[in-house]
Design an enzyme around this catalytic site. Structure first.
Site, PDB file in Angstrom:
ATOM      1  N   HIS A 143       0.242   6.802 -13.744  1.00  0.00           N
ATOM      2  CA  HIS A 143       0.821   5.797 -12.845  1.00  0.00           C
ATOM      3  C   HIS A 143       0.507   6.205 -11.406  1.00  0.00           C
ATOM      4  O   HIS A 143       1.050   7.196 -10.899  1.00  0.00           O
ATOM      5  CB  HIS A 143       2.330   5.690 -13.048  1.00  0.00           C
ATOM      6  N   LEU A 144      -0.374   5.468 -10.793  1.00  0.00           N
ATOM      7  CA  LEU A 144      -0.827   5.743  -9.434  1.00  0.00           C
ATOM      8  C   LEU A 144       0.356   5.883  -8.472  1.00  0.00           C
ATOM      9  O   LEU A 144       1.334   5.141  -8.574  1.00  0.00           O
ATOM     10  CB  LEU A 144      -1.734   4.595  -8.976  1.00  0.00           C
ATOM     11  N   HIS A 145       0.253   6.823  -7.567  1.00  0.00           N
ATOM     12  CA  HIS A 145       1.256   6.998  -6.515  1.00  0.00           C
ATOM     13  C   HIS A 145       0.601   7.695  -5.330  1.00  0.00           C
ATOM     14  O   HIS A 145      -0.211   8.583  -5.502  1.00  0.00           O
ATOM     15  CB  HIS A 145       2.480   7.780  -7.003  1.00  0.00           C
ATOM     16  N   GLN A 146       0.954   7.230  -4.153  1.00  0.00           N
ATOM     17  CA  GLN A 146       0.403   7.808  -2.921  1.00  0.00           C
ATOM     18  C   GLN A 146       1.475   8.644  -2.226  1.00  0.00           C
ATOM     19  O   GLN A 146       2.588   8.174  -2.007  1.00  0.00           O
ATOM     20  CB  GLN A 146      -0.074   6.710  -1.975  1.00  0.00           C
TER      21      GLN A 146
END
Length: 172
Positions: free
Chosen positions: A129-132
């Site tokens: 799950h992409l996260h910045q």
């Protein structure tokens, strides 16, 4: 235990949950196993959500590098930045700008490290799950503690940091 030495100890037992992989998803699918999919269903204070946007949200990192360490996360369970929709890209970018403004208002950060690790091999703790990351920085914030003791000292509880940043969040 052992021979006493002249060093003082700063115990951070809360970090063991991170080191042991507690709450780390065991699968790559969305749902209850993914903390980034589960967090938006919680009340903001319980999920440490600082702000919700239309396609993404800003949340405090449970294992912060520095005080005020936020992550901007799309609601949709997607792993790769190239798979984001234009709306998601726009919301992640906008929330990142707003997060920087909120941290500057709340704690006068001198600078930021901003980035995302794409894939486990690149260091993503939750690669599915992409996260910045939005990590505030201050002059002198890299002192002997992280260098010698591999320990960060955080002066505020996460719930207090969430409340402060939420109150400081700019209105677009």
């Amino acid at each position: 235990m052992g021979v006493p030495d002249p060093f003082l100890r700063l115990w951070t037992p809360h970090r063991m949950a991170y080191i042991a992989g507690e709450n780390k998803p065991t699968s790559t699918s969305s749902g209850d196993d993914c903390p980034f999919c589960r967090i938006p269903s919680l009340p903001d204070a319980d999920g440490l959500i600082v702000h919700r946007g239309p396609a993404a949200y800003a949340v405090l990192n449970l294992y912060p590098y520095n005080p005020g360490h936020l992550m901007v996360v799309p609601y949709r369970h997607v792993a790769d930045y190239t798979d984001l929709t234009p709306e998601e890209v726009s919301d992640v970018a906008s929330l990142t700008q707003q997060a920087m403004q909120a941290v500057r208002i709340a704690s006068a950060a001198h600078g930021f490290n901003i980035g995302m690790n794409q894939g486990e091999i690149a260091g993503a703790g939750i690669a599915a799950h992409l996260h910045q990351h939005v990590v505030p920085r201050w002059g002198g914030d890299t002192n002997f503690m992280p260098v010698v003791a591999q320990t960060k000292v955080l002066p505020q509880l996460l719930t207090d940091t969430r409340a402060l940043l939420s109150k400081s969040w700019p209105t677009p």
